[in-house]
Design a protein around this motif. Sequence first.
Motif, PDB file in Angstrom:
ATOM      1  N   THR A  23       0.761  -0.963   0.157  1.00  0.00           N
ATOM      2  CA  THR A  23      -0.259   0.259  -0.154  1.00  0.00           C
ATOM      3  C   THR A  23       0.880   0.816  -0.259  1.00  0.00           C
ATOM      4  O   THR A  23       2.298   1.355   0.820  1.00  0.00           O
ATOM      5  CB  THR A  23      -1.132  -0.251   1.085  1.00  0.00           C
ATOM      6  OG1 THR A  23      -2.113  -1.240   0.817  1.00  0.00           O
ATOM      7  CG2 THR A  23      -1.991   1.057   1.436  1.00  0.00           C
ATOM      8  N   PHE A  24       0.889   1.978  -0.591  1.00  0.00           N
ATOM      9  CA  PHE A  24       1.342   3.551  -0.772  1.00  0.00           C
ATOM     10  C   PHE A  24      -0.039   4.467  -0.698  1.00  0.00           C
ATOM     11  O   PHE A  24      -0.575   4.859  -0.366  1.00  0.00           O
ATOM     12  CB  PHE A  24       1.463   3.640  -2.045  1.00  0.00           C
ATOM     13  CG  PHE A  24       2.816   2.738  -2.954  1.00  0.00           C
ATOM     14  CD1 PHE A  24       4.596   2.373  -2.339  1.00  0.00           C
ATOM     15  CD2 PHE A  24       2.302   1.472  -3.567  1.00  0.00           C
ATOM     16  CE1 PHE A  24       5.105   1.841  -2.947  1.00  0.00           C
ATOM     17  CE2 PHE A  24       3.430   0.879  -4.078  1.00  0.00           C
ATOM     18  CZ  PHE A  24       4.917   0.797  -3.490  1.00  0.00           C
ATOM     19  N   SER A  25       1.217   5.685   0.071  1.00  0.00           N
ATOM     20  CA  SER A  25       0.853   6.387   0.279  1.00  0.00           C
ATOM     21  C   SER A  25       0.343   7.651  -1.336  1.00  0.00           C
ATOM     22  O   SER A  25       0.632   7.112  -1.962  1.00  0.00           O
ATOM     23  CB  SER A  25       1.057   8.078   0.692  1.00  0.00           C
ATOM     24  OG  SER A  25       2.190   8.397   0.185  1.00  0.00           O
ATOM     25  N   ALA A  26      -1.038   8.576  -1.236  1.00  0.00           N
ATOM     26  CA  ALA A  26      -1.645   8.469  -2.403  1.00  0.00           C
ATOM     27  C   ALA A  26      -0.127   9.967  -3.271  1.00  0.00           C
ATOM     28  O   ALA A  26       0.080   9.742  -4.308  1.00  0.00           O
ATOM     29  CB  ALA A  26      -2.395   9.801  -2.430  1.00  0.00           C
ATOM     30  N   GLU A  28       2.943   9.283  -2.620  1.00  0.00           N
ATOM     31  CA  GLU A  28       4.130   8.124  -3.508  1.00  0.00           C
ATOM     32  C   GLU A  28       3.446   7.020  -4.887  1.00  0.00           C
ATOM     33  O   GLU A  28       4.032   7.109  -5.747  1.00  0.00           O
ATOM     34  CB  GLU A  28       4.645   6.924  -2.980  1.00  0.00           C
ATOM     35  CG  GLU A  28       4.812   6.712  -1.401  1.00  0.00           C
ATOM     36  CD  GLU A  28       4.782   5.824  -0.329  1.00  0.00           C
ATOM     37  OE1 GLU A  28       6.143   5.900   0.743  1.00  0.00           O
ATOM     38  OE2 GLU A  28       4.488   5.095   0.182  1.00  0.00           O
ATOM     39  N   THR A  29       2.134   7.386  -4.456  1.00  0.00           N
ATOM     40  CA  THR A  29       1.139   6.881  -5.913  1.00  0.00           C
ATOM     41  C   THR A  29       1.615   7.490  -7.437  1.00  0.00           C
ATOM     42  O   THR A  29       0.704   6.972  -8.061  1.00  0.00           O
ATOM     43  CB  THR A  29      -0.066   6.570  -5.598  1.00  0.00           C
ATOM     44  OG1 THR A  29      -0.317   5.831  -4.467  1.00  0.00           O
ATOM     45  CG2 THR A  29      -0.683   5.410  -7.143  1.00  0.00           C
ATOM     46  N   LYS A  30       1.288   8.771  -6.685  1.00  0.00           N
ATOM     47  CA  LYS A  30       1.587  10.046  -7.930  1.00  0.00           C
ATOM     48  C   LYS A  30       2.242  10.076  -8.407  1.00  0.00           C
ATOM     49  O   LYS A  30       3.268  10.668  -9.535  1.00  0.00           O
ATOM     50  CB  LYS A  30       1.075  11.219  -6.686  1.00  0.00           C
ATOM     51  CG  LYS A  30      -0.767  12.129  -7.400  1.00  0.00           C
ATOM     52  CD  LYS A  30      -0.322  13.574  -6.464  1.00  0.00           C
ATOM     53  CE  LYS A  30      -1.550  13.472  -6.111  1.00  0.00           C
ATOM     54  NZ  LYS A  30      -2.013  14.429  -5.217  1.00  0.00           N
ATOM     55  N   GLN A  32       4.784   7.301  -8.916  1.00  0.00           N
ATOM     56  CA  GLN A  32       4.844   5.665  -9.496  1.00  0.00           C
ATOM     57  C   GLN A  32       4.631   7.048 -11.059  1.00  0.00           C
ATOM     58  O   GLN A  32       4.948   6.273 -11.583  1.00  0.00           O
ATOM     59  CB  GLN A  32       4.191   5.522  -9.061  1.00  0.00           C
ATOM     60  CG  GLN A  32       5.506   4.759  -8.203  1.00  0.00           C
ATOM     61  CD  GLN A  32       4.417   3.492  -7.116  1.00  0.00           C
ATOM     62  OE1 GLN A  32       3.455   2.665  -7.748  1.00  0.00           O
ATOM     63  NE2 GLN A  32       5.630   2.515  -6.452  1.00  0.00           N
ATOM     64  N   LEU A  33       3.419   6.904 -10.846  1.00  0.00           N
ATOM     65  CA  LEU A  33       2.636   7.122 -12.441  1.00  0.00           C
ATOM     66  C   LEU A  33       3.361   8.797 -12.794  1.00  0.00           C
ATOM     67  O   LEU A  33       3.077   8.245 -13.868  1.00  0.00           O
ATOM     68  CB  LEU A  33       1.165   8.127 -11.758  1.00  0.00           C
ATOM     69  CG  LEU A  33       0.186   6.743 -11.425  1.00  0.00           C
ATOM     70  CD1 LEU A  33      -1.276   7.375 -10.731  1.00  0.00           C
ATOM     71  CD2 LEU A  33      -0.648   5.614 -12.490  1.00  0.00           C
TER      72      LEU A  33
END
Length: 190
Positions: A23-26, A28-30, A32-33
């Motif tokens: 599970t990634f934080s918001a 961290e997800t941004k 990666q994207l």
Amino acid sequence: MAKLTSVNGKPEENIEEEVREETFSAEETKNQLRVKEDDFIAGMLSAAAYKSEEVSQIDIVRGGKLFFSFRIHALGEEEANKSRKKHTKYVRNKQIGVKFAEETDNAKFRSSLIYHATVEEDRDKLWDNKQVWNGLISQGHQIVTALDVIEAVLLGGEKDRIIDEINKMSGFNSENIEEVENNLEDVTKN
């Protein structure tokens, strides 16, 4: 675990890769994207450059003797359409106000594709070379444009081979191109 068993339709050795869920934080997800988006952008820019950067050499060989060579690159759809329109005669139906293709000068159209697909440096040396023009004129050829040079020096089968290569480089397979051209001819006849 995932197993990769095929690359390009050919069996490859099994490679096992462990995939774990996390599970990634918001934020961290941004991030990666964004990294993936940069890869996509770089890929798109590379794809756009392919048209002029990727070249194929064409050798004109007859009876085992190499006469000359030149390089071609892929053509965009817009370039091909411009060539087709330029070498097609149209008729306007006055009753419905629509313009229809009457006849395409296929010889000029194919020569135009070859001309525009030829790398600019080679185009200058071959098709636009005034010494070549003068030499062909002295042999009795009527040369007014670079397309006339292509007509004078290439045989029909050689032009077919070159067009097939241009189509491959441009992402068309020749069977589809022939099908499209045949459909256009059928529409023109009807």
